[in-house]
Write a protein that holds these residues in place. Structure first.
Motif, PDB file in Angstrom:
ATOM      1  N   ARG A 197     -14.363 -25.595 -21.145  1.00  0.00           N
ATOM      2  CA  ARG A 197     -13.211 -26.118 -21.432  1.00  0.00           C
ATOM      3  C   ARG A 197     -12.606 -26.527 -20.302  1.00  0.00           C
ATOM      4  NH1 ARG A 197     -11.589 -22.789 -26.911  1.00  0.00           N
ATOM      5  NH2 ARG A 197     -13.284 -23.435 -28.179  1.00  0.00           N
ATOM      6  N   ASP A 229     -10.725 -17.506 -25.842  1.00  0.00           N
ATOM      7  CA  ASP A 229     -10.104 -18.221 -26.751  1.00  0.00           C
ATOM      8  C   ASP A 229      -8.630 -18.486 -26.699  1.00  0.00           C
ATOM      9  OD1 ASP A 229     -10.013 -19.414 -29.492  1.00  0.00           O
ATOM     10  OD2 ASP A 229      -8.878 -17.656 -30.198  1.00  0.00           O
ATOM     11  N   ASP A 257      -6.379 -22.058 -25.185  1.00  0.00           N
ATOM     12  CA  ASP A 257      -5.006 -22.711 -25.839  1.00  0.00           C
ATOM     13  C   ASP A 257      -3.833 -22.811 -24.992  1.00  0.00           C
ATOM     14  OD1 ASP A 257      -6.718 -23.007 -28.358  1.00  0.00           O
ATOM     15  OD2 ASP A 257      -4.926 -22.294 -29.460  1.00  0.00           O
TER      16      ASP A 257
END
Ligand code: IPM
Ligand code: MN
Length: 357
Positions: free
Chosen positions: A107, A248, A252
């Motif tokens: 990511r 996770d 964010d």
């Protein structure tokens, strides 16, 4: 002519709206760079549950396995929240990740210059942010056994297991090393080894694997401190290596540095076989069908698919450049509205991006 077969999983919520734009982008790039791309759309998520009573039906998974790459939008809706866990769209996502052995989730968090004033953090804090979260994706507490609920006792109980085997930690560490070697060679591994045994194994294993590569400089951080540091001084990070649950949560958090979670793409990879390329954001059922979603994370995921999955580097770069051009002309979707820009709909900003290609 090069030919690619991709599977499109447009899923639920805003999925179809943002997918439509990415497919148009791919069609335009295929003409420009003379490659042929076959887009095979399959049911996945809530719509697959409606049709097959399974959010990740075998037929979809088989098509994915036989493809060159999978482009996934997003799944989920509040209306499925009361279903048995295995029938929920999110479980379908986990099943797909596991079936394709996608242990490495990449990511990248990059600040796009025109959006410097869109973040909730001060410009000086975020302007040099360029980091990559490398998240282990098919292990840890998401998949650990035993798990369950005990409700036939006086007091209800529920439990999950956070478990890693050293080989799972080794292979994700090797991915982080490979990425770090193309960048500043810095890895920060994030865990909770002051409390959790599984994190101690994580820390020891990451140390063992990284110390074989003399070029890599490794640091370790506890996850609570990492959350604080990501807000306080995010540019200290380059490659963040972490487990499924921590990755996770932190991704964010890191996404918001860019101004909106609608900006963050991801790639989920195995050691062989097709990868899945998907935005980090969810299906946003509250705005689905309103043509106001931000299609940029999906377009950037399409760029990652071209780069990592299909090795079409120039085409991949074109998408990034087109997005930067559109943003620097002051066009935004409403999630990025700072009161000083022209707010466009999802399809309008999509057209602007396509025009720039
Ligand atoms: C993500 C999502 C998923 C996850 C959910 C939808 C299962 O939040 O990709 O980050 O937790 O991995
Ligand atoms: Mn998430």
């Amino acid at each position: 002519m090069k030919r690619y077969k991709i599977v499109l999983l447009s899923g639920d919520g805003i999925g179809p709206e943002i997918s439509e734009i990415s497919i148009k982008i791919l069609k335009k790039l295929s003409r420009k760079y003379a490659f042929d791309i076959e887009v095979n759309e399959q049911y996945f998520g809530g719509i697959a549950y409606e049709k097959y009573n399974d959010p990740a039906p075998k037929v979809t998974i088989d098509h994915c396995k036989a493809s060159d790459a999978v482009l996934l939008a997003c799944v989920g809706d509040v209306k499925y929240d009361t279903l048995a866990r295995e029938l929920r769209p999110e479980s379908g996502l986990l099943k797909l990740r596991s079936a394709l052995n996608l242990f490495a989730n990449i990511r990248p968090v990059k600040i796009r210059k025109p959006l410097l004033d869109s973040s909730s953090l001060k410009k000086e804090i975020i302007e040099n942010v360029d980091l990559i979260v490398v998240r282990e994706l098919i292990g840890g507490i998401y998949f650990g056994q035993p798990r369950g609920q005990i409700s036939n006792t006086k007091v209800k109980k529920a439990f999950n297991t956070m478990v890693y085997e050293s080989n799972e930690i080794e292979r994700i560490t090797k991915v982080a090393i490979k990425i770090a070697n193309q960048r500043s060679k810095k890895i920060c591994s994030i865990d909770k080894s002051n409390v959790l045994e599984v994190s101690q194994l994580w820390r020891d294993t990451v140390f063992n694997v990284t110390s074989k590569d003399k070029e890599i400089s490794l640091s370790n951080m506890y996850v609570d401190n990492a959350a604080m540091q990501l807000v306080k001084d995010p540019s200290q990070f380059d490659v963040i290596l972490t487990s499924n649950l921590f990755g996770d949560i932190l991704s964010d958090l890191a996404a918001m540095l860019t101004g909106s979670i609608g900006m963050l793409p991801s790639a989920s990879l195995s050691n062989s076989g097709p990868g899945v390329f998907e935005p980090v954001h969810g299906s946003a059922p509250d705005i689905a069908g309103k043509n106001i979603a931000n299609p940029i994370a999906m377009a950037l995921s399409t760029s990652m698919m071209l780069k990592i999955g299909l090795n079409e580097i120039d085409a991949a770069n074109d998408i990034e450049i087109a997005i930067d051009n559109v943003l620097s002309k002051g066009y935004r979707t409403s999630d990025l509205n700072n009161g000083n820009c022209q707010v466009l709909s999802c399809s309008e900003i999509g057209e602007k991006i396509i025009q720039e290609i």
